[in-house]
Design an enzyme around this catalytic site. Structure first.
Site, PDB file in Angstrom:
ATOM      1  N   GLU A  71       3.348  -2.688  -6.690  1.00  0.00           N
ATOM      2  CA  GLU A  71       3.321  -1.219  -6.725  1.00  0.00           C
ATOM      3  C   GLU A  71       4.536  -0.631  -7.433  1.00  0.00           C
ATOM      4  O   GLU A  71       4.437   0.418  -8.081  1.00  0.00           O
ATOM      5  CB  GLU A  71       3.225  -0.661  -5.299  1.00  0.00           C
ATOM      6  CG  GLU A  71       1.886  -0.895  -4.630  1.00  0.00           C
ATOM      7  CD  GLU A  71       1.803  -2.198  -3.860  1.00  0.00           C
ATOM      8  OE1 GLU A  71       0.804  -2.429  -3.165  1.00  0.00           O
ATOM      9  OE2 GLU A  71       2.772  -3.012  -3.963  1.00  0.00           O
ATOM     10  N   PHE A  84      -2.258  -0.309  11.961  1.00  0.00           N
ATOM     11  CA  PHE A  84      -2.002  -1.300  10.924  1.00  0.00           C
ATOM     12  C   PHE A  84      -1.759  -0.612   9.577  1.00  0.00           C
ATOM     13  O   PHE A  84      -2.544   0.203   9.138  1.00  0.00           O
ATOM     14  CB  PHE A  84      -3.195  -2.256  10.825  1.00  0.00           C
ATOM     15  CG  PHE A  84      -3.073  -3.264   9.717  1.00  0.00           C
ATOM     16  CD1 PHE A  84      -2.107  -4.262   9.762  1.00  0.00           C
ATOM     17  CD2 PHE A  84      -3.922  -3.214   8.624  1.00  0.00           C
ATOM     18  CE1 PHE A  84      -1.995  -5.189   8.735  1.00  0.00           C
ATOM     19  CE2 PHE A  84      -3.823  -4.136   7.593  1.00  0.00           C
ATOM     20  CZ  PHE A  84      -2.845  -5.138   7.643  1.00  0.00           C
ATOM     21  N   GLN A  85      -0.651  -0.946   8.956  1.00  0.00           N
ATOM     22  CA  GLN A  85      -0.229  -0.403   7.656  1.00  0.00           C
ATOM     23  C   GLN A  85      -0.069   1.119   7.667  1.00  0.00           C
ATOM     24  O   GLN A  85      -0.214   1.781   6.638  1.00  0.00           O
ATOM     25  CB  GLN A  85      -1.191  -0.840   6.538  1.00  0.00           C
ATOM     26  CG  GLN A  85      -1.101  -2.334   6.237  1.00  0.00           C
ATOM     27  CD  GLN A  85      -1.806  -2.740   4.961  1.00  0.00           C
ATOM     28  OE1 GLN A  85      -2.765  -2.094   4.521  1.00  0.00           O
ATOM     29  NE2 GLN A  85      -1.346  -3.817   4.346  1.00  0.00           N
ATOM     30  N   LYS A 138      -7.911   7.902   4.791  1.00  0.00           N
ATOM     31  CA  LYS A 138      -9.134   7.243   4.341  1.00  0.00           C
ATOM     32  C   LYS A 138     -10.376   8.071   4.634  1.00  0.00           C
ATOM     33  O   LYS A 138     -11.305   8.148   3.811  1.00  0.00           O
ATOM     34  CB  LYS A 138      -9.235   5.860   5.008  1.00  0.00           C
ATOM     35  CG  LYS A 138     -10.322   4.968   4.441  1.00  0.00           C
ATOM     36  CD  LYS A 138     -10.222   3.575   5.043  1.00  0.00           C
ATOM     37  CE  LYS A 138     -11.271   2.640   4.448  1.00  0.00           C
ATOM     38  NZ  LYS A 138     -11.148   1.257   5.006  1.00  0.00           N
ATOM     39  N   MET A 183      27.137  -6.788 -15.911  1.00  0.00           N
ATOM     40  CA  MET A 183      27.941  -5.590 -15.679  1.00  0.00           C
ATOM     41  C   MET A 183      28.761  -5.712 -14.398  1.00  0.00           C
ATOM     42  O   MET A 183      29.935  -5.306 -14.356  1.00  0.00           O
ATOM     43  CB  MET A 183      27.035  -4.355 -15.609  1.00  0.00           C
ATOM     44  CG  MET A 183      27.792  -3.039 -15.561  1.00  0.00           C
ATOM     45  SD  MET A 183      28.770  -2.742 -17.062  1.00  0.00           S
ATOM     46  CE  MET A 183      27.524  -2.005 -18.116  1.00  0.00           C
TER      47      MET A 183
END
Length: 555
Positions: free
Chosen positions: A47, A109-110, A159, A469
């Site tokens: 993602e 969940f999630q 959803k 760096m």
């Protein structure tokens, strides 16, 4: 029509034909609707890669970038990309799935608190609780993302809302108005400009965001004012103008830093007096009065007080300011000549890699050579680190949209997915991702995206087997106590590229540079050029922290 189909319909009405994302349970209805949609979805392999691809797409095209993710880890993986977009004022709309409404607040969940999570990293965040509000919310998201000072907006859709039927009629798409500078501020700026003997244009990323490159160049050309640029502003000022001095700040050119310290008027256009630009703020441009042009009132007087503030659209304010100056404009020929002389005297000197007897490839000369060889409309993306600063110092860009880099947030892992977005937005242009071995490994999985879609982008991988760096700072400011910067166990990058069907080559000697660059640029397919350099190659000049810009270290 259900919520998912409506979402894609709204995207289409806003001119969106390309989105980046990764599916999951809570956003599955939207992905189901994609099957019958004209919107083209590009599956990234993480993602964060999707978010950065949306940024690259937006920066290279000037359109709003769009990305999708599911709930929970899908959203959390987007957050860095959204923070980068907001910090660099890039218009991005992220559409995320959320657990079903009746499960919200139950630690399902999630499930994740998207509004709380995104508050600090987006310009605005929405959570849709009624399908009849979905369309208006999406329109608002695009308006907010692209208006005023652009940024990231997230729209979180449960959803069940994605599946719910819509009964309301379609809405009209609104337009944005940045506003126009008032006459009083214009006259105040004119007065300061006529008093100045050593004026300087300080050009930031806002010029590109305001589509005002031609207006800025006209102003610089007519007034004769010398100019300097921030990292995000590179490409806005004409690089062929003899009074353009290059990038300013911590790794700016010697001429630009010295000239700004000497100037008596600093005209900031779309710049924000960032700490990497100003060095020790109290000693930055100590003799200069300030004219600050911006669209974001919050940036004015935030760090440096302005003597005159000009708020509004640069496409309006710059021509209006130029027209308000009288016919003889500015009497600054001596100052312009002085700046040109400093630019000549302090300019970078390049090695001919073919004649380099040290045995080490000089990355600055290589990048300068690449800049001369690549097409004028080529897009270069970078990650973050030494290679990023070398690109900014030693390559030339005719348009801001041709250099895509993570400025304010400084995010490693930006370059490769951003190049994917740029290539998809400009399929006929050459796109080159310049990366370091540390940054490249951050989102290396996106080589799978390159393979899947047959993208012909080029990767120039500069490898010193170090976090360069960080190591440079440890060498200079931490008594050479090198801590966790060794990457000598890097993979074989040529074999890694081969696993994704990407042609690749490693070079180690200066005499190989010209031929390897030509082979990379002429390749019709994806190509990775792996360049080994000495670990002691550093970025110069460097302004130490809390130090005035004239006190540069030069190596």
């Amino acid at each position: 029509m259900n919520g998912s189909k409506l979402t894609l319909e709204v995207l289409t009405r806003h001119g969106v034909d390309t989105v980046f994302g990764y599916p999951g349970g809570a956003i599955m209805p939207l992905y189901d609707a994609l099957v019958d949609s004209e919107v083209k979805h590009y599956l990234c392999r993480h993602e964060q890669g999707a978010a950065f691809s949306a940024l690259g797409y937006s920066k290279a095209s000037g359109k709003v970038g769009v990305c999708f993710a599911t709930s929970g880890p899908g959203v959390t993986n987007l957050i860095t990309g959204l923070a980068d977009a907001t910090a660099d004022s890039v218009p991005v709309v992220a559409i995320t799935g959320q657990v079903t409404s009746h499960l919200m607040g139950t630690d399902a969940f999630q499930e994740i608190d998207v509004l709380g999570l995104s508050l600090a990293v987006t310009k605005h965040a929405f959570q849709v609780t009624d399908v009849e509000e979905l369309e208006s919310t999406l329109h608002k998201a695009f308006e907010i993302a692209s208006s005023g000072r652009p940024g990231a907006v997230i729209v979180d859709i449960p959803k069940d809302i994605q599946l719910a039927q819509v009964t309301s009629k379609p809405m009209l798409v609104g337009t944005n108005d940045l506003g126009k500078a008032n006459d009083e501020s214009i006259q105040g700026a004119v007065s300061l400009l006529h008093q100045a003997k050593k004026p300087m244009l300080y050009v930031g990323g806002g010029v590109s965001l305001g589509n005002a490159v031609s207006e800025l160049r006209m102003f610089a050309n007519k007034t004769g004012m010398p100019s300097v640029s921030t990292l995000k502003g590179l490409g806005a000022a004409d690089p062929n103008d003899s009074a353009y001095l290059g990038m300013i700040g911590m790794h700016g050119t010697k001429a630009s830093n010295l000239a700004v310290q000497e100037c008596d008027l600093l005209m900031a256009v779309g710049a924000r007096f960032d700490d990497r630009v100003t060095g020790k703020l109290a000693e930055f441009a100590p003799h200069a009065k300030v004219i600050h042009l911006d669209v974001d009132k919050a940036e004015v007087n935030k760090l440096r007080s302005a003597d005159v503030t000009v708020l509004g659209d640069f496409k309006h304010s710059l021509p209006k300011l130029l027209n308000a100056l009288d016919s003889n404009l500015l009497d600054i020929e001596a100052w312009r000549n002085h700046c040109q002389e400093m630019s000549r005297d302090f300019g970078f000197k390049y090695l001919d890699n073919r004649d380099n007897s040290t045995g080490d490839i000089d990355p600055t000369s290589m990048l300068n050579q690449l800049s001369q060889m690549m097409p004028s409309d080529a897009v270069v993306t970078t990650d973050v680190g030494q290679h990023q600063m070398w690109v900014a110092q030693h390559m030339s860009f005719g348009e801001p949209k041709n250099l895509l880099t993570s400025g304010a947030l400084g995010t490693m892992g930006f370059g490769l997915p951003a190049a994917i977005g740029a290539q998809l937005s400009r399929p006929n242009d050459c796109v080159i991702a310049v990366s370091g071995d540390g940054s490249f490994m951050m989102n290396v999985q996106e080589m799978g995206t390159i393979k899947r879609f047959g993208l012909p982008l080029k990767i120039l991988l500069i490898d010193n087997t170090k976090l360069g760096m960080v190591r440079q700072w440890q060498s200079l400011f931490f008594d050479q106590r090198f801590s966790e910067t060794d990457l000598s166990d890097n993979p074989d990058f040529v074999r890694l590229a081969s696993a994704f069907d990407i042609e690749a080559e490693t070079i180690t000697e200066p005499k190989q540079v010209a031929g390897a660059l030509e082979k990379m640029l002429n390749s019709k397919k994806a190509y990775l050029l792996h360049v080994r350099i000495n670990e002691d190659q550093n970025v110069w000049p460097l302004v130490p922290p809390n130090t005035a810009n004239q006190a540069m270290l030069e190596g």
